[in-house]
Design a protein around this motif. Structure first.
Motif, PDB file in Angstrom:
ATOM      1  N   ARG A 127       0.858  -1.190   0.000  1.00 25.09           N
ATOM      2  CA  ARG A 127       0.000   0.000   0.000  1.00 25.09           C
ATOM      3  C   ARG A 127       0.891   1.235   0.000  1.00 25.09           C
ATOM      4  O   ARG A 127       1.932   1.254   0.656  1.00 25.09           O
ATOM      5  CB  ARG A 127      -0.900   0.022   1.233  1.00 25.09           C
ATOM      6  CG  ARG A 127      -2.049  -0.921   1.125  1.00 25.09           C
ATOM      7  CD  ARG A 127      -3.023  -0.654   2.234  1.00 25.09           C
ATOM      8  NE  ARG A 127      -4.095  -1.627   2.198  1.00 25.09           N
ATOM      9  CZ  ARG A 127      -5.012  -1.718   3.125  1.00 25.09           C
ATOM     10  NH1 ARG A 127      -4.996  -0.914   4.179  1.00 25.09           N
ATOM     11  NH2 ARG A 127      -5.960  -2.612   3.029  1.00 25.09           N
ATOM     12  N   HIS A 133       0.828  -3.373   5.024  1.00 20.30           N
ATOM     13  CA  HIS A 133      -0.321  -4.001   4.382  1.00 20.30           C
ATOM     14  C   HIS A 133      -0.053  -4.110   2.883  1.00 20.30           C
ATOM     15  O   HIS A 133       0.734  -3.348   2.332  1.00 20.30           O
ATOM     16  CB  HIS A 133      -1.590  -3.181   4.619  1.00 20.30           C
ATOM     17  CG  HIS A 133      -1.956  -3.077   6.067  1.00 20.30           C
ATOM     18  ND1 HIS A 133      -1.206  -2.378   6.967  1.00 20.30           N
ATOM     19  CD2 HIS A 133      -2.991  -3.604   6.764  1.00 20.30           C
ATOM     20  CE1 HIS A 133      -1.764  -2.461   8.156  1.00 20.30           C
ATOM     21  NE2 HIS A 133      -2.839  -3.200   8.056  1.00 20.30           N
ATOM     22  N   ARG A 134      -0.724  -5.059   2.251  1.00 19.48           N
ATOM     23  CA  ARG A 134      -0.567  -5.265   0.820  1.00 19.48           C
ATOM     24  C   ARG A 134      -1.939  -5.298   0.160  1.00 19.48           C
ATOM     25  O   ARG A 134      -2.931  -5.646   0.784  1.00 19.48           O
ATOM     26  CB  ARG A 134       0.186  -6.560   0.528  1.00 19.48           C
ATOM     27  CG  ARG A 134       1.578  -6.577   1.160  1.00 19.48           C
ATOM     28  CD  ARG A 134       2.366  -7.779   0.756  1.00 19.48           C
ATOM     29  NE  ARG A 134       2.926  -7.718  -0.569  1.00 19.48           N
ATOM     30  CZ  ARG A 134       3.955  -6.961  -0.932  1.00 19.48           C
ATOM     31  NH1 ARG A 134       4.535  -6.175  -0.078  1.00 19.48           N
ATOM     32  NH2 ARG A 134       4.396  -6.993  -2.165  1.00 19.48           N
ATOM     33  N   ASN A 135      -1.965  -4.962  -1.104  1.00 23.18           N
ATOM     34  CA  ASN A 135      -3.172  -5.048  -1.925  1.00 23.18           C
ATOM     35  C   ASN A 135      -2.947  -6.112  -2.999  1.00 23.18           C
ATOM     36  O   ASN A 135      -1.828  -6.270  -3.492  1.00 23.18           O
ATOM     37  CB  ASN A 135      -3.466  -3.724  -2.624  1.00 23.18           C
ATOM     38  CG  ASN A 135      -3.915  -2.650  -1.649  1.00 23.18           C
ATOM     39  OD1 ASN A 135      -4.504  -2.933  -0.621  1.00 23.18           O
ATOM     40  ND2 ASN A 135      -3.610  -1.417  -1.984  1.00 23.18           N
ATOM     41  N   PRO A 137      -4.678  -6.463  -6.365  1.00 23.62           N
ATOM     42  CA  PRO A 137      -5.664  -5.973  -7.327  1.00 23.62           C
ATOM     43  C   PRO A 137      -6.161  -7.127  -8.202  1.00 23.62           C
ATOM     44  O   PRO A 137      -5.427  -8.078  -8.485  1.00 23.62           O
ATOM     45  CB  PRO A 137      -4.900  -4.958  -8.162  1.00 23.62           C
ATOM     46  CG  PRO A 137      -3.581  -4.793  -7.541  1.00 23.62           C
ATOM     47  CD  PRO A 137      -3.364  -5.891  -6.565  1.00 23.62           C
TER      48      PRO A 137
END
Length: 140
Positions: A127, A133-135, A137
């Motif tokens: 992010r 934290h990670r996204n 997509p």
């Protein structure tokens, strides 16, 4: 599934106590009725880790895995209610773990880390505001 065979559910999760980490390993017998399966008289304490650090699960679980493998092959002699002797095979069927405990047991990164998914190899993206934290997509 033969006469008298037993299947187990394993649960482990850590708790912080002051400056120590406490990790119990609990086993439940699946063949017990659900209303008594998880009562304190029927849940087995199979291991306990107490240390300043989280356990190394390969070391902590090794004695239990060895014993469960033995019970799966050799079985356990039990005196049945009718007086006969039954050899019951014991098998671990499932575990219940929260995501941090799952990562520790599987010796992998946590769910929010790069390559933290146990099903795919998508790295995700950090992010922009925080790298904690990670996204992931959606991609086709």
């Amino acid at each position: 599934s033969g006469r008298g065979n037993v299947s187990l559910l394993l649960n482990t999760d850590g708790v912080q106590l002051f400056h120590s980490s406490l990790w119990p390993i609990w086993l439940s017998v699946n063949e017990l009725p659900p209303n008594v399966r998880f009562t304190k008289h029927n849940v087995l304490l199979a291991g306990l880790w107490c240390s300043a650090e989280k356990p190394t699960m390969t070391t902590f679980l090794a004695p239990l895995v060895k014993e469960l493998n033995h019970l799966s092959v050799q079985g356990l002699s039990i005196n049945a209610p009718d007086g006969s002797e039954v050899t019951a095979k014991v098998r671990l069927l499932m575990t219940t773990l929260d995501l941090p405990a799952k990562a520790l047991v599987l010796n992998m990164k946590q769910f929010n880390g790069e390559l933290g998914c146990s099903y795919c190899e998508d790295r995700g993206e950090p992010r922009p505001t925080t790298h904690l934290h990670r996204n992931w997509p959606y991609t086709e």
